[in-house]
Design a protein around this motif. Structure first.
Motif, mmCIF file in Angstrom:
data_model
loop_
_atom_site.group_PDB
_atom_site.id
_atom_site.type_symbol
_atom_site.label_atom_id
_atom_site.label_comp_id
_atom_site.label_asym_id
_atom_site.label_seq_id
_atom_site.Cartn_x
_atom_site.Cartn_y
_atom_site.Cartn_z
ATOM 1 N N ARG A 77 56.019 -47.748 -19.301
ATOM 2 C CA ARG A 77 54.958 -47.723 -20.306
ATOM 3 C C ARG A 77 54.267 -46.366 -20.267
ATOM 4 N N PRO A 78 54.957 -45.350 -20.787
ATOM 5 C CA PRO A 78 54.446 -43.977 -20.626
ATOM 6 C C PRO A 78 53.033 -43.778 -21.185
ATOM 7 N N GLU A 79 52.679 -44.514 -22.233
ATOM 8 C CA GLU A 79 51.341 -44.310 -22.808
ATOM 9 C C GLU A 79 50.257 -44.692 -21.791
ATOM 10 N N MET A 80 50.545 -45.681 -20.948
ATOM 11 C CA MET A 80 49.585 -46.065 -19.902
ATOM 12 C C MET A 80 49.718 -45.174 -18.672
ATOM 13 N N GLY A 81 50.957 -44.891 -18.305
ATOM 14 C CA GLY A 81 51.203 -44.050 -17.131
ATOM 15 C C GLY A 81 50.514 -42.700 -17.254
ATOM 16 N N ARG A 82 50.569 -42.126 -18.471
ATOM 17 C CA ARG A 82 49.941 -40.813 -18.668
ATOM 18 C C ARG A 82 48.429 -40.887 -18.494
ATOM 19 N N GLN A 83 47.832 -41.977 -18.965
ATOM 20 C CA GLN A 83 46.380 -42.126 -18.809
ATOM 21 C C GLN A 83 45.998 -42.192 -17.329
ATOM 22 N N LEU A 84 46.768 -42.969 -16.567
ATOM 23 C CA LEU A 84 46.436 -43.136 -15.145
ATOM 24 C C LEU A 84 46.607 -41.823 -14.376
ATOM 25 N N ALA A 85 47.726 -41.140 -14.626
ATOM 26 C CA ALA A 85 47.950 -39.855 -13.938
ATOM 27 C C ALA A 85 46.882 -38.853 -14.383
ATOM 28 N N GLY A 86 46.541 -38.882 -15.667
ATOM 29 C CA GLY A 86 45.536 -37.954 -16.199
ATOM 30 C C GLY A 86 44.182 -38.134 -15.537
ATOM 31 N N LYS A 87 43.799 -39.389 -15.359
ATOM 32 C CA LYS A 87 42.517 -39.666 -14.689
ATOM 33 C C LYS A 87 42.470 -39.045 -13.300
ATOM 34 N N LEU A 88 43.567 -39.228 -12.564
ATOM 35 C CA LEU A 88 43.615 -38.709 -11.191
ATOM 36 C C LEU A 88 43.566 -37.187 -11.176
ATOM 37 N N LEU A 89 44.380 -36.567 -12.025
ATOM 38 C CA LEU A 89 44.442 -35.101 -12.034
ATOM 39 C C LEU A 89 43.090 -34.507 -12.449
ATOM 40 N N LEU A 90 42.462 -35.092 -13.476
ATOM 41 C CA LEU A 90 41.166 -34.577 -13.923
ATOM 42 C C LEU A 90 40.088 -34.783 -12.868
ATOM 43 N N ASN A 91 40.141 -35.938 -12.215
ATOM 44 C CA ASN A 91 39.170 -36.234 -11.170
ATOM 45 C C ASN A 91 39.306 -35.247 -10.006
ATOM 46 N N ALA A 92 40.553 -34.945 -9.655
ATOM 47 C CA ALA A 92 40.794 -33.983 -8.564
ATOM 48 C C ALA A 92 40.316 -32.590 -8.975
ATOM 49 N N LYS A 93 40.612 -32.199 -10.212
ATOM 50 C CA LYS A 93 40.176 -30.886 -10.690
ATOM 51 C C LYS A 93 38.651 -30.809 -10.756
ATOM 52 N N GLY A 94 38.058 -31.894 -11.227
ATOM 53 C CA GLY A 94 36.601 -31.961 -11.319
ATOM 54 C C GLY A 94 35.942 -31.850 -9.955
#
Lengths: 299, 145
Positions: A210-227
Motif C-alpha cells: 500500500r505505497p500511498e500509506m507506506g510513503r506517509q509513514l516513512a515521510g513522518k519519520l524522516l521529517l521528524n528526524a530532520k526536524g
C-alpha cells in the motif's frame, strides 16, 4: 571474548541481507571482526518466514524457525548455541519460536515430531540474540570506545531501532522508549538527537503493498528526524532501512516536503568510527546521497 | 484501520467478527507489536491479528484480495520452493497478481539496485530443502489429524 554463557555463536544473516540489503551483512561482519567477535555463518539456514508465513500457517512458521535453532545446536555438536541475528524481522520470528517452544511443551512436542520427519532434533539449547544486544551488552562500552579511531563528532544521528527489536518482549530494550541504539551511537562520539518518533513503525511491507500509506509513514519519520536536527538516521533493520532510503523522492512528493536524509545501518556508522574501509562498509551500495557524512576522511 | 483492537474484541463477543474480516483492518496490521506491549490485560494481540489474517485468507470475505494477503501468499510460495525468500521472484509475482502495471513504477528502483549489484538474479535453494519440505508436510498432517 565473552561468549555469552559459554555458547558457541552462529550468525544468521537472513534472506534480505544476502543481496538486496547486503550492506548490512557486510558491515555487520566487518564490525564483528574488528571487535573480535567470532561468529561463523549458520550452515544451510532457511528463511525465518517473516510476518508473511505466520499470517498464513502458524505451525509451519514455527517449524521453519525451529529448523534454524536445531541447525545451530547440531553444528555445535548438540550443545548450547547462540544465534546472532541482525535483521529485526528474523530476530522476532526466531526468538518468538525459541520462547514459545520453551514455554509450551505440547507445541515443542508437535514441532519436534515435524523436525524428526526431516531427520532433525531440537533439544532447546539454542538462544537467539540480536547483534545490537551482543555489541552493547556483551562487548560493552569500554571495548567499543577503545576501538573508535575517528569519533563521529560531525554526525547528528537519529537512532531508529525498529519495532521488532524491542517489541513484543521488551527484553533487550524498552518497548516504548528504546535507548540501546542511542547509547551505542553515543559511544561512537556521535551527537544523538532527540527523535520523538523513534519507536513508531516504518510501515513494513506497506511500501510495496500500500505505497500511498507506506510513503506517509516513512515521510513522518524522516521529517521528524530532520526536524530534530539529524543529518542522518541509523537503523538496525533491513526493511526499515530500505523503506527510509529507497523511496525518498516519492515520499517527499507524497508528504509535500523534502524528506531526503541519509539512512544508514548502525553497523556502517560503527565501522566509520572504527576507521574501516569503504569496501568493508559497502558505502557504494547506498541509494541516497551521503551528503553531510564525513566520508572524505575515508580512503 | 476501520476497527481498533477493542472493537475487534467487542465484535468477537457480539458474534460479528465477519464485519472485521470484511474490513481493511486485518491486513493493515504490520506486526509492529505496539498493541501487544500496551494491552492492559496482557493479551498478545498481534498474535490475535495473525489468527484473523489466517481466518480471512481461509474465508476470503473481502470482495477483492488484499494486497498484503497476496504478498503473504507469494512469500510463502517462494520459501516453500527454495527454503528462502527469493525477493525478485516474490516482488514479480506480487505485481503480477495485483496490479501488473505498477511494476513499471518500480523500474527505476530496480535499475538503481541492479547497478549496485543489489538485484539477485539467481535463486538459492538450501541443501536441506527436501527435508524441510518433509517437515512442513509433517506438521500440516499433524494439525489436520
Amino acid at each position: 571474548m565473552n561468549h555469552g554463557n559459554g555458547h558457541r555463536r552462529f550468525y544468521y544473516p537472513g534472506c534480505s541481507l544476502m543481496v538486496t540489503n547486503r550492506a548490512y551483512d557486510v558491515s555487520a561482519r566487518s564490525v564483528a571482526r574488528a571487535l573480535g567477535i567470532e561468529m561463523a555463518e549458520l550452515d544451510d539456514w532457511n528463511c525465518c518466514g517473516a510476518t508473511a508465513y505466520v499470517a498464513t500457517n502458524e505451525m509451519q512458521s514455527f517449524v521453519l524457525s525451529a529448523r534454524n535453532l536445531a541447525l545451530a545446536e547440531a553444528q555445535n555438536g548438540g550443545s548450547g548455541a547462540e544465534l546472532v541475528v541482525a535483521c529485526n524481522g528474523c530476530y522476532v520470528s526466531l526468538h518468538k519460536t525459541e520462547k514459545y517452544l520453551a514455554e509450551h511443551p505440547a507445541l515443542r512436542e508437535k514441532v519436534g515430531k515435524a523436525l524428526r520427519a526431516g531427520g532433525m532434533e531440537y533439544r532447546g539449547q539454542a538462544r537467539v540474540r540480536h547483534l545490537l544486544d551482543i555489541l552493547v551488552n556483551d562487548v560493552g562500552e569500554e571495548k567499543v570506545r577503545q576501538r573508535v579511531t575517528r569519533p563521529l563528532r560531525d554526525l547528528r544521528v537519529a537512532g531508529y531501532p525498529g519495532c521488532q527489536l524491542m517489541r513484543p518482549f521488551g527484553e533487550i530494550d524498552d518497548p516504548e522508549v528504546p535507548l540501546l541504539l542511542d547509547r551505542l551511537l553515543g559511544w561512537l562520539g556521535a551527537q544523538v538527537v532527540p527523535f520523538p518518533l523513534r519507536a513508531k513503525c516504518c510501515g513494513g511491507m506497506m511500501m510495496t503493498t500500500r505505497p500511498e500509506m507506506g510513503r506517509q509513514l516513512a515521510g513522518k519519520l524522516l521529517l521528524n528526524a530532520k526536524g530534530a536536527g539529524a543529518n542522518c538516521m541509523a537503523t538496525a533493520c533491513p526493511l526499515c532501512q530500505i523503506n527510509l532510503e529507497a523511496y525518498q523522492d516519492a515520499v517527499s512528493g507524497a508528504v509535500g516536503a523534502d524528506c531526503h536524509l541519509p539512512a544508514l545501518y548502525f553497523t556502517q556508522l560503527m565501522g566509520l568510527a572504527f576507521g574501516l574501509s569503504a569496501e568493508d562498509l559497502a558505502w557504494a551500495d547506498s541509494l541516497a546521497p551521503l551528503d553531510g557524512l564525513p566520508l572524505e576522511a575515508r580512503q | 484501520m476501520e476497527y481498533s483492537p477493542r472493537e475487534i474484541v467487542a465484535a468477537l463477543r457480539a458474534e460479528m467478527l465477519h464485519r472485521v474480516l470484511e474490513s481493511n483492518t486485518v491486513w493493515l496490521c504490520t506486526s509492529c507489536y505496539s498493541c501487544t506491549v500496551r494491552c492492559p490485560a496482557g493479551i498478545p494481540f498481534t498474535d490475535v491479528m495473525y489468527e484473523l489474517k489466517r481466518l480471512e485468507a481461509q474465508k476470503g470475505l473481502r470482495s477483492e484480495k488484499d494486497p498484503a494477503a497476496v504478498m503473504a501468499k507469494v512469500l510463502v510460495e517462494s520459501v516453500n520452493r527454495h527454503g528462502r525468500n527469493h525477493e525478485p521472484e516474490v516482488i514479480r509475482k506480487f505485481y503480477w497478481r495485483t496490479k501488473p502495471s505498477r511494476i513499471f513504477g518500480q523500474m527505476r528502483l530496480a535499475w538503481r539496485l541492479m547497478r549496485r549489484g543489489r538485484l539477485a538474479f539467481l535463486s538459492h535453494d538450501i541443501r536441506g530443502l527436501p527435508d524441510l519440505q518433509k517437515m512442513l508436510a509433517a506438521i500440516e498432517e499433524d494439525g489436520a489429524a
